[in-house]
Motif scaffolding. Structure first.
Motif, PDB file in Angstrom:
ATOM      1  N   THR A 232       0.731  -1.418   0.103  1.00  0.00           N
ATOM      2  CA  THR A 232       0.037   0.007  -0.021  1.00  0.00           C
ATOM      3  C   THR A 232       0.914   1.223   0.168  1.00  0.00           C
ATOM      4  OG1 THR A 232      -0.156  -0.015   2.499  1.00  0.00           O
ATOM      5  CG2 THR A 232      -1.954  -1.060   1.272  1.00  0.00           C
ATOM      6  N   THR A 233       1.992   1.350   0.594  1.00  0.00           N
ATOM      7  CA  THR A 233       2.853   2.378   0.602  1.00  0.00           C
ATOM      8  C   THR A 233       3.402   2.834  -0.731  1.00  0.00           C
ATOM      9  OG1 THR A 233       3.810   1.707   2.718  1.00  0.00           O
ATOM     10  CG2 THR A 233       5.107   3.331   1.496  1.00  0.00           C
ATOM     11  N   THR A 234       3.763   1.628  -1.508  1.00  0.00           N
ATOM     12  CA  THR A 234       4.043   1.692  -2.900  1.00  0.00           C
ATOM     13  C   THR A 234       3.087   2.495  -3.714  1.00  0.00           C
ATOM     14  OG1 THR A 234       5.724   0.078  -2.896  1.00  0.00           O
ATOM     15  CG2 THR A 234       5.116   0.916  -5.102  1.00  0.00           C
ATOM     16  N   HIS A 235       1.560   1.814  -3.634  1.00  0.00           N
ATOM     17  CA  HIS A 235       0.472   2.623  -4.149  1.00  0.00           C
ATOM     18  C   HIS A 235       0.360   3.746  -4.044  1.00  0.00           C
ATOM     19  CE1 HIS A 235      -3.348   1.760  -5.805  1.00  0.00           C
ATOM     20  NE2 HIS A 235      -4.001   2.589  -4.953  1.00  0.00           N
ATOM     21  N   ARG A 236       0.637   4.118  -2.730  1.00  0.00           N
ATOM     22  CA  ARG A 236       0.239   5.795  -2.361  1.00  0.00           C
ATOM     23  C   ARG A 236       1.489   6.558  -3.110  1.00  0.00           C
ATOM     24  NH1 ARG A 236      -0.238   3.917   2.840  1.00  0.00           N
ATOM     25  NH2 ARG A 236       1.692   4.682   3.332  1.00  0.00           N
TER      26      ARG A 236
ATOM     27  N   TYR B   6       0.807   4.714 -19.439  1.00  0.00           N
ATOM     28  CA  TYR B   6       1.616   4.054 -18.385  1.00  0.00           C
ATOM     29  C   TYR B   6       2.321   5.466 -17.541  1.00  0.00           C
ATOM     30  CZ  TYR B   6       1.169  -0.631 -19.417  1.00  0.00           C
ATOM     31  OH  TYR B   6       0.391  -1.950 -19.687  1.00  0.00           O
ATOM     32  N   MET B   7       2.388   5.312 -16.211  1.00  0.00           N
ATOM     33  CA  MET B   7       3.199   6.372 -15.562  1.00  0.00           C
ATOM     34  C   MET B   7       4.688   5.825 -15.290  1.00  0.00           C
ATOM     35  SD  MET B   7       0.491   7.354 -12.758  1.00  0.00           S
ATOM     36  CE  MET B   7       1.579   8.413 -11.700  1.00  0.00           C
ATOM     37  N   THR B   8       4.863   4.430 -15.716  1.00  0.00           N
ATOM     38  CA  THR B   8       6.108   3.843 -15.350  1.00  0.00           C
ATOM     39  C   THR B   8       6.991   3.944 -16.721  1.00  0.00           C
ATOM     40  OG1 THR B   8       5.290   1.682 -15.660  1.00  0.00           O
ATOM     41  CG2 THR B   8       5.624   2.340 -13.512  1.00  0.00           C
ATOM     42  N   HIS B   9       8.423   3.753 -16.679  1.00  0.00           N
ATOM     43  CA  HIS B   9       9.097   3.650 -17.769  1.00  0.00           C
ATOM     44  C   HIS B   9      10.018   2.561 -18.024  1.00  0.00           C
ATOM     45  CE1 HIS B   9       8.591   8.080 -17.644  1.00  0.00           C
ATOM     46  NE2 HIS B   9       8.583   7.838 -16.402  1.00  0.00           N
ATOM     47  N   THR B  10      10.653   2.430 -19.087  1.00  0.00           N
ATOM     48  CA  THR B  10      11.645   1.399 -19.223  1.00  0.00           C
ATOM     49  C   THR B  10      12.776   1.709 -18.349  1.00  0.00           C
ATOM     50  OG1 THR B  10      12.773   2.245 -21.316  1.00  0.00           O
ATOM     51  CG2 THR B  10      11.076   0.435 -21.631  1.00  0.00           C
ATOM     52  N   PHE B  11      13.594   0.944 -18.002  1.00  0.00           N
ATOM     53  CA  PHE B  11      14.999   1.319 -17.023  1.00  0.00           C
ATOM     54  C   PHE B  11      15.709   2.571 -17.888  1.00  0.00           C
ATOM     55  CE2 PHE B  11      19.194   0.837 -15.394  1.00  0.00           C
ATOM     56  CZ  PHE B  11      18.977   0.839 -13.973  1.00  0.00           C
ATOM     57  N   PHE B  12      15.846   2.117 -19.282  1.00  0.00           N
ATOM     58  CA  PHE B  12      16.763   3.273 -19.998  1.00  0.00           C
ATOM     59  C   PHE B  12      16.216   4.507 -19.827  1.00  0.00           C
ATOM     60  CE2 PHE B  12      17.692   5.470 -24.010  1.00  0.00           C
ATOM     61  CZ  PHE B  12      19.108   5.587 -23.815  1.00  0.00           C
ATOM     62  N   ASP B  13      14.742   4.573 -20.304  1.00  0.00           N
ATOM     63  CA  ASP B  13      14.040   5.837 -20.029  1.00  0.00           C
ATOM     64  C   ASP B  13      14.287   6.470 -18.767  1.00  0.00           C
ATOM     65  OD1 ASP B  13      13.495   5.559 -22.670  1.00  0.00           O
ATOM     66  OD2 ASP B  13      11.231   5.096 -22.269  1.00  0.00           O
TER      67      ASP B  13
ATOM     68  N   ARG C 119      12.614   3.465  -8.703  1.00  0.00           N
ATOM     69  CA  ARG C 119      12.038   2.152  -8.161  1.00  0.00           C
ATOM     70  C   ARG C 119      11.199   1.475  -9.280  1.00  0.00           C
ATOM     71  NH1 ARG C 119       8.809   3.394  -2.709  1.00  0.00           N
ATOM     72  NH2 ARG C 119      11.223   3.609  -2.222  1.00  0.00           N
ATOM     73  N   GLU C 120      11.410   0.207  -8.807  1.00  0.00           N
ATOM     74  CA  GLU C 120      10.883  -0.929  -9.706  1.00  0.00           C
ATOM     75  C   GLU C 120       9.352  -1.058  -9.438  1.00  0.00           C
ATOM     76  OE1 GLU C 120      12.768  -4.597  -9.127  1.00  0.00           O
ATOM     77  OE2 GLU C 120      14.684  -3.801  -9.753  1.00  0.00           O
ATOM     78  N   TYR C 121       8.493  -1.297 -10.410  1.00  0.00           N
ATOM     79  CA  TYR C 121       7.111  -1.481 -10.434  1.00  0.00           C
ATOM     80  C   TYR C 121       6.499  -2.774 -11.442  1.00  0.00           C
ATOM     81  CZ  TYR C 121       6.571   3.078  -8.120  1.00  0.00           C
ATOM     82  OH  TYR C 121       6.643   4.242  -7.414  1.00  0.00           O
TER      83      TYR C 121
ATOM     84  N   ASN D 244       3.426  -7.352 -17.378  1.00  0.00           N
ATOM     85  CA  ASN D 244       3.995  -8.542 -17.651  1.00  0.00           C
ATOM     86  C   ASN D 244       5.762  -8.414 -17.453  1.00  0.00           C
ATOM     87  OD1 ASN D 244       1.536  -9.699 -18.614  1.00  0.00           O
ATOM     88  ND2 ASN D 244       2.066  -8.737 -20.373  1.00  0.00           N
ATOM     89  N   GLN D 245       6.154  -7.374 -17.344  1.00  0.00           N
ATOM     90  CA  GLN D 245       7.565  -7.215 -17.219  1.00  0.00           C
ATOM     91  C   GLN D 245       7.780  -5.978 -16.234  1.00  0.00           C
ATOM     92  OE1 GLN D 245       9.576  -6.648 -20.864  1.00  0.00           O
ATOM     93  NE2 GLN D 245       8.539  -4.792 -21.246  1.00  0.00           N
ATOM     94  N   THR D 246       8.889  -5.978 -15.332  1.00  0.00           N
ATOM     95  CA  THR D 246       9.233  -4.845 -14.500  1.00  0.00           C
ATOM     96  C   THR D 246       9.589  -3.647 -15.335  1.00  0.00           C
ATOM     97  OG1 THR D 246      10.190  -6.740 -12.996  1.00  0.00           O
ATOM     98  CG2 THR D 246      10.737  -4.075 -12.687  1.00  0.00           C
ATOM     99  N   ARG D 247       9.001  -2.613 -14.851  1.00  0.00           N
ATOM    100  CA  ARG D 247       9.259  -1.276 -15.353  1.00  0.00           C
ATOM    101  C   ARG D 247       9.447  -0.231 -14.143  1.00  0.00           C
ATOM    102  NH1 ARG D 247       7.130   0.169 -20.454  1.00  0.00           N
ATOM    103  NH2 ARG D 247       6.628   2.300 -19.639  1.00  0.00           N
ATOM    104  N   TYR D 248       9.868   0.992 -14.345  1.00  0.00           N
ATOM    105  CA  TYR D 248      10.423   1.844 -13.474  1.00  0.00           C
ATOM    106  C   TYR D 248      10.023   3.127 -13.409  1.00  0.00           C
ATOM    107  CZ  TYR D 248      13.963  -1.963 -13.857  1.00  0.00           C
ATOM    108  OH  TYR D 248      14.555  -3.161 -14.018  1.00  0.00           O
TER     109      TYR D 248
END
Length: 358
Positions: free
Chosen positions: A3-7, A96-103, A178-180, A194-198
């Motif tokens: 829940t912390t990550t969710h917030r 998406y709010m997350t990115h690839t690791f390079f991005d 941070r990983e998501y 399906n795969q980890t994003r950041y």
């Protein structure tokens, strides 16, 4: 799910429906502009780095400004052109709010370097005008005239880079990657990835401190642009006073060269006036209105679309120098002559022999 990550991963802005398409078109346009701007600045720095130009403190400071402009354009290109240097986003990833690791790496460290170089160019232009104003106002003061020495320009450039690096680090030091394994779709529904994003974020325990620091940083960003017009007015006034003094003394030739250099400094300085205001405004608003989504949305959208200002500003310096500086034009001619094809003239020599008659 934690829940912390969710917030932590939540959107602080709510852009309108037209923003995504406009942002894509803007990215495409700004990338094309950067090719031309980068080429112009390469020509500009090739002229500024000639020995006859490096002996002048004003042009040494302009070398520092040009180097910052080149790095700014490289970083802006990398950050704002995902469809040229990275794989195009899949349709489901558009929201998406997350990115690839390079991005994520590029966004975190690229924006850091971008802030340092953009701020550095603004402060160098400000000091260039300040030193020039003092030099014109106190032409017989030996201590003041030391500010016009080329070596002092190098120390100024170094000091500016250190200052802008420290102030940028002040707001960037707490940002982490941070990983998501989850995100939101375009309907704001939480989905599993399906795969980890950041994601690049500020830990929750630092949010309040970060908000205050961002406001201070916004003021530091806007400060050169707020001082520029005032300093330019003083510079023009001192230029007129100096012209009157020289006229009374009957000097003209040297005065023309001095006036042109001072006008050049004034034009370059005033060109930075609007450069930092949108970015500074954004940081101040983000710090003061942390939980006001509509206001934060406007404050984010304005500086994003204002990214074309540094390109136009940096590209204009080459043309301003050509118009205002005789020394710059003469140096430019020597640079361009290096690219002209050599036309070796063939001279026919006829040998004349004298004959003796008996």
């Amino acid at each position: 799910m934690d829940t912390t990550t969710h917030r932590i991963m939540k959107s602080y802005i709510s852009p309108p429906s037209w923003y995504r398409e406009a942002y894509y078109i803007f990215n495409f346009t700004i990338c094309i502009m950067q090719f031309f701007g980068f080429a112009i600045n390469l020509i500009h720095i090739s002229i500024l780095t000639r020995p006859q130009m490096r002996s002048n403190a004003v042009y040494r400071l302009m070398i520092g400004i040009c180097c910052c402009d080149l790095l700014t354009q490289i970083n802006t290109f990398l950050i704002f052109s995902p469809f040229w240097i990275r794989d195009s986003s899949k349709p489901e990833e558009e929201c998406y709010m997350t990115h690839t690791f390079f991005d994520a790496i590029l966004y975190l460290h690229g924006t850091t370097v971008l802030d340092i170089t953009q701020r550095g160019a603004s402060w160098m232009a400000l000091f260039m005008a300040f030193f020039r104003m003092l030099s014109v106002k106190f032409p017989l003061n030996a201590k003041i005239q030391k500010l016009s020495k080329p070596v002092f320009a190098l120390w100024t450039i170094l000091g500016v880079i250190i200052f802008t690096s420290l102030t940028t680090w002040m707001v960037q030091a707490r940002r982490i990657i941070r990983e998501y394994d989850w995100d939101y779709d375009c309907d704001k529904n939480e989905i599993h990835l399906n795969q980890t994003r950041y994601g690049v974020l500020i830990p929750e325990e630092y949010i309040d401190v970060q908000a205050r620091l961002v406001s201070i940083y916004g003021f530091i960003k806007a400060l050169p642009s707020l001082i520029d017009p005032i300093l330019t007015v003083f510079l023009v006034l001192e230029l007129r006073k100096a012209a009157k003094r020289r006229k009374n003394c009957g000097k003209s030739l040297t005065a023309d060269k001095t006036d042109n250099t001072t006008k050049l400094v004034a034009f370059v300085t005033i060109s930075f006036f609007l450069l930092e205001v949108p970015n500074g405004f954004s940081h101040i608003v983000n710090g003061l209105f942390q939980n006001n989504v509509p206001v934060r949305t406007i404050s984010v959208m304005i500086p994003v679309f204002a990214e074309f200002l540094p390109i136009i500003n940096s590209s204009s310096h080459f043309f301003v120098c050509l118009l205002m500086s005789t020394q710059y034009r003469e140096t430019a001619r020597t640079v361009f002559k290096c690219f002209e094809p050599r036309n070796d003239n063939v001279v026919l020599v006829e040998e004349c022999k004298s004959t003796r008659t008996h």
